[in-house]
Design an enzyme around this catalytic site. Structure first.
Site, short mmCIF file in Angstrom:
data_model
loop_
_atom_site.label_atom_id
_atom_site.label_comp_id
_atom_site.label_asym_id
_atom_site.label_seq_id
_atom_site.Cartn_x
_atom_site.Cartn_y
_atom_site.Cartn_z
N ASP B 220 -36.78 -109.04 24.61
CA ASP B 220 -36.53 -107.86 23.80
C ASP B 220 -35.47 -106.99 24.47
O ASP B 220 -35.69 -106.44 25.54
CB ASP B 220 -37.85 -107.07 23.65
CG ASP B 220 -37.80 -106.06 22.52
OD1 ASP B 220 -36.89 -105.21 22.55
OD2 ASP B 220 -38.66 -106.13 21.64
N HIS B 310 -34.05 -111.81 12.15
CA HIS B 310 -33.87 -110.51 12.80
C HIS B 310 -32.47 -110.37 13.40
O HIS B 310 -31.81 -109.34 13.18
CB HIS B 310 -34.94 -110.33 13.88
CG HIS B 310 -34.87 -109.00 14.57
ND1 HIS B 310 -35.23 -107.82 13.95
CD2 HIS B 310 -34.46 -108.66 15.82
CE1 HIS B 310 -35.07 -106.82 14.79
NE2 HIS B 310 -34.59 -107.29 15.93
#
Lengths: 407, 407
Positions: B220, B310
């Site tokens: 992330d 995403h």
């Protein structure tokens, strides 16, 4: 991941370096409290592991990790011992894997398992597990809620549960993952009732043998039993319940601390409340933390350590009133601050209850602390690769797990 | 405590070792994201400090610490600029002390301040601070709530506040203490509305330059702006609002992650949702995390990276659509799991909003994530010993603090 498969017969989790090692660290601590246990402490911190298998569960006398999750779960059907056996077998398998830095058996996020960071997984059972006929005569005599104390303001949401799972590690991501894997696997049969998340100072901030501070700034846990007496004070000897030999008990008291009113006190009064100095935790009659308090000493006719102070009330009246403190701080929401005061002892009624009763009757500190949760568990004996957690508890009760685990 | 008093004129908080240093760590990362800043990194971890004073506040481009508290506070009287100045001066004084490992000015628990552990204290202001006439024309044009998105399920309890205080450190006890000192001091004039507690892997588990994982197991924060462009992408240049030169902005989105439904997906589908592999975060068209994704590549006529994934939706359409991600995991209560997605950029409307709008319109990941909190703040320019936080904001507005701080 340096974990090697050892024979369960010869695996020994803890290697206690003992008094010389502790003193050698220059802390001046007596050989009390947590030992310096190791499995792979030569590795870098994130790779350090503590052996899951052994005569005793890890996470009981293990030097506390930086983070711990105390998790209370209730069985959907406490009479279904096959399911209970299944849960304990699953926790054994995944506990052994995760603590080695390996993913759980069906782990959706295996990458989060690679930094074990001294992860331990520790399991206990509550009174309701023994409510079923097959286990009724296996209940330890002391496994019952503590008597209610006038100081208690217990909230049901932090109350007794059927199962206790304690996960602890020095890395909070590793810990969140292990907690997720172990609880998700059983959520339809044993949903989580509460999680109490606690923390201590980060690994490496101070030596394990040094007493940590709670959020009142007090050194917390100075009094610890000598490790040499673990077999007597910590581990159950099986005399009452043979299945529990090598197990122990854990009391978990959730104690809210009122920071606002505590901080209104000056330093002097705060030290009188405790009977110890704030800077190094020495009794008010001494100069070092581990000096023996002198409760007889007076100044101008007044006791130097007030008889109503915390240490005067807490001090043991008999040699057997000793228990291991594994306290974690909590700091949740806005202003929810306190201590997860968990204690370990072979017999909580004999070892823990007397001082707890004295403190409940009177302890100057009670004005700033409020117990809001209380629960008692039997900590299971350790597991081996051949014998999962709970094997002795469930042996010969006619369940699939019990049969498999028996013998 | 190695903190030495330096002249604020020559103090420089960050010393960026730069691209060579990062690459030398053998991570293969490009010179993007967080630099290797230091003040006292030669010290043991618990004694490491990050300089509070400087042209910019610490805690913005600083490599993220293991633990952070994002704290939203509301002013009892947002028109009282004297009080606002007082709060900012107090946070400056105590922030400078605590980050050096010294107790706050009136610190009831000075012993909890001795392990700074890279503590930073970072302060921002929300839109309502500019609602008063004296400051109306000092509001940055972008300082307003984000537009509402169809994916949002915002809860008021995580909403916009007047003030933002971010405390972060590698030690959770140090952090709890600093949070307590800074919030208790202002509780009658600016009570806390929410605290969002976040964590990343423990200090030392992996190098700062390595991308961390969230609780879905995804790497992330792979995409980060190059540090060489901080002056353009991170720091406000004062063109719009001269008082804000050297400051920045922070968007805080609290994003709940549905672990149960996410874990129902197999690994393949999860990678298609992201457009990246789970094991090393490489785009599905590449082999390494930082490989450039190839959105044109097809296999059997089908894009290898789905257009709805995403990364396909998030990727910037223009060079200026870059912002620094400072994400922290949260794991509260039972099943409250997610990400405190905080971003830093000179102008959130220009840099952050476009990709946010695209993701809100469509992002395959939205099925498993729900934004439940959103807030925007102007991060104040740095302070010096002569000039507290907010000095330029409050200069010449006729308050005691403003006058004192002006010039």
């Amino acid at each position: 991941m340096t974990a090697s498969r050892r024979s369960p017969r010869i695996s020994r989790r803890g290697f206690l370096t003992g008094a010389a090692g502790v003193a050698g660290a220059g802390i001046g601590a007596a050989a009390v409290g947590f030992g310096v246990e190791r499995s792979s402490h030569d590795a870098e911190p994130a790779r350090q592991t503590l052996e899951f298998y052994g005569a005793h569960q890890a996470g009981i006398t293990t030097p506390p990790q930086s983070h711990a999750n105390y998790i209370g779960l209730n069985l959907k059907d406490p009479n279904d011992l096959g399911t209970l056996g299944g849960i304990l077998t699953l926790w054994t398998q995944d506990g052994a894997r995760l603590t080695r830095g390996e993913p759980g058996l069906s782990d959706p996020e295996p990458e989060l398992a690679t930094a074990p960071s001294r992860l331990t997984v520790t399991v206990g059972v509550g009174p309701r597990v023994f409510a079923t006929a097959a286990l009724a005569d296996r209940r330890p005599s002391w496994l019952a809620p503590l008597p209610s104390f006038s100081i208690d303001r217990l909230q049901e949401r932090w109350g007794q549960t059927d199962l206790l799972l304690v996960t602890a590690a020095d890395d909070p991501v590793t810990l969140a993952h292990a907690t997720r894997i172990l609880t998700a696997a059983v959520r339809t049969i044993a949903p989580v009732t509460w999680i109490q998340r606690g923390f201590r100072t980060a690994r490496g901030t101070q030596p394990d043998s040094q007493t940590q501070r709670n959020l009142f700034g007090q050194l917390d846990g100075t009094e610890q039993p000598p490790r040499q007496r673990d077999d007597e004070l910590i581990w159950n000897d099986g005399a009452d319940q043979p299945w529990l030999a090598g197990g122990s008990s854990m009391v978990i008291r959730r104690i809210e601390m009122n920071m606002d009113t505590w901080e209104e006190l000056d330093r002097g009064p705060r030290e009188l409340v405790m009977g110890r100095t704030l800077d190094n935790g020495a009794p008010l009659t001494g100069t070092h933390e581990h000096d023996e308090p002198d409760f007889e000493k007076t100044q101008g006719g007044i006791p130097v350590i007030p008889a109503s102070s915390h240490i005067a009330r807490a001090r043991r009246r008999a040699d057997h009133e000793q228990y291991l403190r594994r306290a974690y701080n909590y700091d949740d929401g806005v202003g929810e601050t306190g201590l997860i005061f968990s204690t370990v002892q072979a017999d909580p009624v004999r070892q823990f209850l007397p001082s707890q009763q004295r403190l409940a009757e009177h302890d100057d500190l009670n004005e700033w602390t409020v117990p809001i949760g209380s629960a008692v568990y039997a900590l299971l004996p350790g597991a081996t690769e051949d014998s999962p957690l709970g094997a002795s508890l469930l042996a010969s009760v006619g369940t699939a797990s019990g049969v498999a685990a028996g013998g």
